[in-house]
Design an enzyme around this catalytic site. Structure first.
Site, PDB file in Angstrom:
ATOM      1  N   GLY A 147       0.816  -1.216   0.000  1.00 19.91           N
ATOM      2  CA  GLY A 147       0.000   0.000   0.000  1.00 19.91           C
ATOM      3  C   GLY A 147       0.845   1.258   0.000  1.00 19.91           C
ATOM      4  O   GLY A 147       0.566   2.212  -0.735  1.00 19.91           O
ATOM      5  N   TYR A 148       1.885   1.272   0.811  1.00 18.35           N
ATOM      6  CA  TYR A 148       2.782   2.424   0.899  1.00 18.35           C
ATOM      7  C   TYR A 148       3.442   2.689  -0.450  1.00 18.35           C
ATOM      8  O   TYR A 148       3.472   3.827  -0.926  1.00 18.35           O
ATOM      9  CB  TYR A 148       3.842   2.146   1.963  1.00 18.35           C
ATOM     10  N   GLY A 149       3.970   1.639  -1.067  1.00 17.05           N
ATOM     11  CA  GLY A 149       4.646   1.802  -2.350  1.00 17.05           C
ATOM     12  C   GLY A 149       3.722   2.310  -3.437  1.00 17.05           C
ATOM     13  O   GLY A 149       4.084   3.197  -4.217  1.00 17.05           O
TER      14      GLY A 149
END
EC number: 1.5.1.34
Length: 242
Positions: A147-149
């Site tokens: 999700g962060y990426g």
């Protein structure tokens, strides 16, 4: 046009109650600049505040923030909009928390960056600065933090799109994304007490970098993705290859 050297500036800090945002508010208020904080909580040190209402609807939040910033500024323009909102959540594609964490990352990074970009089209001076919060890790695959990426990669794409002639930004304005590795914040120190802090980027370095760019000192070209790498206590800025 942006203010002349030595003049008091006007800045919006999106994420003005976070670790980096609070430092920005403190530092620029100390220079007698007018600084407004946009966050889910007020920053008492700011000149003014726009409190973001929590909602699962992007359009509701975007409309609320856009309307309140419009009421706050009226016809006044700002020299810079610094979007330093964000957060971190891990997890691979198999994680039980994948959907929840992807949703959180999208809200914290993509919503805030998109709203900041729209605010720039309305309230940024010609020749002004918009900064977005990217991440060096998102230049490559991030299998342990999906999700962060994804969210940070979207911010990078947004920054590059804003550099185009028909992006909607004011003439001469620049959109630049900062891509750090790890920031030296109290939360990060608490969560990673055994880490090598000499490889973490001090918040003061980023505040001074923002100051330089706002005053048009060493400001990168619009659309730049600027990597922030700290090694043995020394921090360097390098442009990521397109």
């Amino acid at each position: 046009m942006a203010a002349a050297a030595g003049e008091a500036r006007r800045v919006l800090v999106y994420g003005g109650r976070g670790a980096l945002g609070s430092r920005c508010v403190q530092a620029f208020r100390a220079r007698n600049w007018w600084v407004a904080s946009i966050d889910v909580q007020e920053n008492e040190e700011a000149s003014a505040n726009v409190v973001v209402k929590m909602t699962d609807s992007f359009t509701e939040q975007a409309d609320q923030v856009t309307a309140e910033v419009g009421k706050l500024l009226g016809t006044e323009k700002v020299d810079a909009i610094l979007c330093v909102a964000g957060g971190w959540a891990g997890g691979n594609a198999k994680s039980k928390s994948l959907f929840k964490n992807c949703d959180l990352m999208w809200k914290q990074s993509v919503w805030t960056s998109t709203i900041s970009s729209h605010l720039a089209t309305k309230h940024l001076k010609e020749g002004g600065l918009l900064t977005l919060a990217g991440a060096r890790a998102a230049l490559d695959g991030t299998p342990g933090m999906i999700g962060y990426g994804m969210a940070k990669a979207a911010v990078h794409q947004l920054c590059q799109s804003l550099a185009g002639k028909s992006s909607g930004l004011p003439p001469g304005a620049a959109a630049v994304a900062l891509l750090p590795v790890t920031l030296d914040t109290p939360v990060n120190r608490k969560s990673m007490p055994e880490a090598d802090f000499s490889s973490w980027t001090p918040l003061e370095f980023l505040v001074e970098t923002f100051h330089d760019w706002i005053t048009e000192k060493n400001r990168p070209s619009s659309g730049s993705l600027i990597q922030v790498v700290t090694t043995e206590g020394k921090t360097e800025l390098t442009a990521a290859s397109p």
